[in-house]
Design a protein around this motif. Structure first.
Motif, PDB file in Angstrom:
ATOM      1  N   GLU A  44      78.652   2.563 -15.550  1.00 35.61           N
ATOM      2  CA  GLU A  44      77.647   3.470 -16.097  1.00 35.61           C
ATOM      3  C   GLU A  44      76.743   2.784 -17.110  1.00 35.61           C
ATOM      4  O   GLU A  44      75.548   3.098 -17.198  1.00 35.61           O
ATOM      5  N   ARG A  45      77.277   1.855 -17.871  1.00 39.04           N
ATOM      6  CA  ARG A  45      76.455   1.138 -18.843  1.00 39.04           C
ATOM      7  C   ARG A  45      75.351   0.362 -18.127  1.00 39.04           C
ATOM      8  O   ARG A  45      74.170   0.432 -18.497  1.00 39.04           O
ATOM      9  N   GLN A  46      75.728  -0.352 -17.080  1.00 37.96           N
ATOM     10  CA  GLN A  46      74.740  -1.108 -16.305  1.00 37.96           C
ATOM     11  C   GLN A  46      73.763  -0.163 -15.605  1.00 37.96           C
ATOM     12  O   GLN A  46      72.559  -0.430 -15.543  1.00 37.96           O
ATOM     13  N   TYR A  47      74.287   0.927 -15.107  1.00 42.95           N
ATOM     14  CA  TYR A  47      73.465   1.918 -14.412  1.00 42.95           C
ATOM     15  C   TYR A  47      72.376   2.455 -15.341  1.00 42.95           C
ATOM     16  O   TYR A  47      71.191   2.523 -14.984  1.00 42.95           O
ATOM     17  N   LYS A  48      72.767   2.830 -16.556  1.00 47.58           N
ATOM     18  CA  LYS A  48      71.813   3.364 -17.530  1.00 47.58           C
ATOM     19  C   LYS A  48      70.793   2.308 -17.945  1.00 47.58           C
ATOM     20  O   LYS A  48      69.613   2.612 -18.147  1.00 47.58           O
ATOM     21  N   GLU A  49      71.242   1.069 -18.078  1.00 51.22           N
ATOM     22  CA  GLU A  49      70.325  -0.006 -18.472  1.00 51.22           C
ATOM     23  C   GLU A  49      69.279  -0.255 -17.394  1.00 51.22           C
ATOM     24  O   GLU A  49      68.102  -0.483 -17.696  1.00 51.22           O
ATOM     25  N   GLN A  50      69.682  -0.203 -16.136  1.00 47.70           N
ATOM     26  CA  GLN A  50      68.732  -0.380 -15.036  1.00 47.70           C
ATOM     27  C   GLN A  50      67.686   0.731 -15.027  1.00 47.70           C
ATOM     28  O   GLN A  50      66.496   0.483 -14.804  1.00 47.70           O
ATOM     29  N   ILE A  51      68.121   1.960 -15.294  1.00 50.90           N
ATOM     30  CA  ILE A  51      67.175   3.081 -15.348  1.00 50.90           C
ATOM     31  C   ILE A  51      66.222   2.908 -16.521  1.00 50.90           C
ATOM     32  O   ILE A  51      65.008   3.151 -16.391  1.00 50.90           O
ATOM     33  N   LYS A  52      66.734   2.472 -17.652  1.00 48.42           N
ATOM     34  CA  LYS A  52      65.872   2.261 -18.830  1.00 48.42           C
ATOM     35  C   LYS A  52      64.814   1.197 -18.540  1.00 48.42           C
ATOM     36  O   LYS A  52      63.631   1.361 -18.878  1.00 48.42           O
ATOM     37  N   GLN A  53      65.221   0.116 -17.911  1.00 50.05           N
ATOM     38  CA  GLN A  53      64.270  -0.941 -17.577  1.00 50.05           C
ATOM     39  C   GLN A  53      63.194  -0.421 -16.622  1.00 50.05           C
ATOM     40  O   GLN A  53      62.014  -0.731 -16.761  1.00 50.05           O
ATOM     41  N   TYR A  54      63.618   0.376 -15.667  1.00 54.33           N
ATOM     42  CA  TYR A  54      62.672   0.947 -14.710  1.00 54.33           C
ATOM     43  C   TYR A  54      61.729   1.922 -15.404  1.00 54.33           C
ATOM     44  O   TYR A  54      60.524   1.950 -15.126  1.00 54.33           O
ATOM     45  N   ASP A  55      62.254   2.729 -16.322  1.00 52.08           N
ATOM     46  CA  ASP A  55      61.413   3.651 -17.084  1.00 52.08           C
ATOM     47  C   ASP A  55      60.306   2.902 -17.818  1.00 52.08           C
ATOM     48  O   ASP A  55      59.153   3.355 -17.866  1.00 52.08           O
ATOM     49  N   ASP A  56      60.640   1.759 -18.393  1.00 51.00           N
ATOM     50  CA  ASP A  56      59.642   0.950 -19.104  1.00 51.00           C
ATOM     51  C   ASP A  56      58.559   0.452 -18.148  1.00 51.00           C
ATOM     52  O   ASP A  56      57.371   0.443 -18.480  1.00 51.00           O
ATOM     53  N   ILE A  57      58.978   0.045 -16.949  1.00 51.50           N
ATOM     54  CA  ILE A  57      58.023  -0.447 -15.940  1.00 51.50           C
ATOM     55  C   ILE A  57      57.083   0.677 -15.507  1.00 51.50           C
ATOM     56  O   ILE A  57      55.859   0.491 -15.422  1.00 51.50           O
ATOM     57  N   VAL A  58      57.647   1.856 -15.251  1.00 48.12           N
ATOM     58  CA  VAL A  58      56.842   2.995 -14.802  1.00 48.12           C
ATOM     59  C   VAL A  58      55.882   3.443 -15.900  1.00 48.12           C
ATOM     60  O   VAL A  58      54.709   3.744 -15.638  1.00 48.12           O
TER      61      VAL A  58
END
Length: 249
Positions: A191-205
């Motif tokens: 879940e930690r990695q999962y949330k980090e990937q979403i955060k990175q994607y949010d920044d890109i979007v």
């Protein structure tokens, strides 16, 4: 990289088309490519309705939520889950297949078949230099859409596909990271990695919208998804599907 892969990777939705209709030859080729798609057990549980009548296109545009590109395009396709022909065959062959036709499994097969055919059609159109836009808004008013298109029981209009000559070049929206979509051997549940990937994607979007709108929009993907999912939509769907003779079992 070959031309097919390049075309796939350059996909973007087009919402403004030139005032130029597709030829009958182009339409036929797109449908033939749709038919070449894989189909579960050869069942071919879908149909495609091409809408040329301008009044009907304008009505569909209204039913889909005032989406003008449903009315103004080179051609409009409606992809349907379709088990009607199988019921017709059952009457001819005198075989009772009601339980199968009304199963959730066959409903899923019909939806998947239609989606596979539609993506083949979209790819064919884009390879011809045309632009496309999927129209899920038809599901806002499926009772009215079904009446307008005169579809029988066991046929459900799932979505539309606007096709035409692009009148503008739209930017390509960034997708989720490959690592977030593709799992190997089992579903990744860190879940930690999962949330980090979403955060990175949010920044890109957010950066994408900031650049595209010169700062007028900065919303994150997560933010968009929560706004969309917070208010349930099309809650009539289960009842409609069952009345159409699908997914009763």
């Amino acid at each position: 990289m070959n031309e097919i892969i390049e075309t796939l990777l350059q996909h973007r939705s087009i919402r403004k088309f030139e005032d130029r209709l597709l030829t009958d030859e182009q339409i036929k080729m797109i449908v033939q490519c749709a038919q070449a798609a894989s189909t579960s057990s050869y069942i071919q549980a879908y149909s495609i309705i091409g809408v040329k009548d301008q009044v009907k296109k304008e009505t569909l545009a209204t039913l889909a939520g005032e989406q003008g590109y449903v009315a103004k395009n080179g051609h409009f396709f409606v992809f349907c889950a379709d088990l009607h022909r199988h019921e017709v065959i059952s009457n001819v062959e005198n075989v009772d297949i009601t339980e199968s036709l009304e199963s959730t499994e066959k409903f899923m097969v019909a939806v998947i078949d239609a989606a596979l055919a539609a993506q083949n059609a979209a790819m064919a159109a884009e390879s011809m230099g045309l632009g496309i836009c999927y129209i899920g808004g038809l599901r806002n008013n499926l009772v009215e859409v079904s009446k307008l298109l005169n579809v029988p029981k066991r046929v459900i209009p799932l979505f539309g596909l606007s096709v035409g000559y692009p009148a503008h070049s739209s930017s390509k929206k960034p997708r989720l990271p490959l690592e977030h979509i593709y799992h190997e051997d089992e579903y990744m549940q860190d879940e930690r990695q999962y949330k980090e990937q979403i955060k990175q994607y949010d920044d890109i979007v957010s950066a994408y919208y900031t650049e595209r709108t010169k700062g007028k929009r900065t919303d994150r993907w997560s933010e968009q998804m929560m706004k969309m999912l917070e208010q349930p939509k099309r809650m009539y769907m289960k009842e409609f599907i069952e009345k159409k003779g699908f997914s009763n079992q």
